[in-house]
Design a protein around this motif. Structure first.
Motif: not given
Length: 240
Positions: A46-51, A108-113, A140-143
């Motif tokens: 979920v969070y790697a998509q924001q990088l 949890a929501p996050g301002d920074r991934p 690795r697969s998740a990202r």
């Protein structure tokens, strides 16, 4: 019912210093990947998509360092790992059983991934032997995941969804990465340089990275760890 829980301690958004720490977690990894592995994978996905591109490159390097058990120079993804939680705030991610009996994510929501990804990676790397290797492979697969449906994400992490949901742009093979770090052509994965050439190239680049030979004093530690990880990956593959 809570199946798995990951607590991430991190700097508040308004604080200029960026730090992350691990908390007390509820993570079960058996049978692999277990609910704990699914939760760690979901957090990364979920969070790697924001990088951005720079952070994705750092994430690739970090995964490779963790895979060979190298010491991790700090900061990573612009966040420094600390042992205590003084001055940090907590975010909690959970994998739960929903009312319909199916697994459900409560992230949890996050301002920074970055702190959430780092916490998942560091927790995976804390595990012993085969469990650690299996978790890092899963992360690795998740990202590579691209999507927003949590049910599909859990199916993907469980191996029940086709790989068409992957983002191939971040599908960086460790061998390809290691070849690039040491300056070898990245197309020669089927014909790897021999061990003597790998060691000779590593020593040359290591010398160049040292501040006494013109390397950056600020970046020397990180550069040396990266070179060491790349060397170990290629030597391990040569001996396999």
């Amino acid at each position: 019912m809570i199946l798995a829980e990951l607590n991430v301690w991190h700097s508040r958004p308004a604080v200029p210093t960026r730090r992350v720490a691990l908390g007390e977690d509820q993570l079960k990894f058996e049978p692999q990947p277990g609910p704990g592995g699914l939760l760690l994978g979901a957090v990364v996905a979920v969070y790697a998509q924001q990088l951005g591109d720079e952070e994705n490159n750092d994430l690739t390097a970090l995964l490779n360092l963790l895979e060979v058990g190298a010491r991790i120079p700090q900061p990573r993804l612009r966040h420094r790992l600390q042992r205590d939680r003084i001055g940090l705030t907590r975010s909690t991610h959970r994998l739960v059983t929903a009312t319909n009996g199916r697994m459900s994510l409560d992230l949890a929501p996050g301002d920074r991934p970055e702190p959430h990804i780092l916490a998942a990676l560091y927790r995976a790397s804390d595990q012993p032997g085969d469990t650690r290797r299996a978790l890092l492979t899963l992360l690795r697969s998740a990202r590579r995941w691209q999507g927003h449906d949590h049910d599909d994400l859990l199916r993907y992490l469980s191996g029940d969804l086709p790989k068409g949901t992957w983002d191939s742009r971040v599908d960086v093979d460790p061998i390809v990465w290691a070849l690039g770090i040491l300056g070898f052509p990245q197309q020669q994965t089927e014909n790897l340089p021999d061990s003597r050439l790998v060691r000779r190239t590593f020593r040359r680049l290591l010398r160049n990275a040292h501040p006494d030979h013109g390397g950056s004093a600020e970046d020397a530690g990180s550069r040396i760890e990266t070179l060491t990880a790349a060397r170990n990956i290629l030597l391990d593959r040569r001996s396999a």
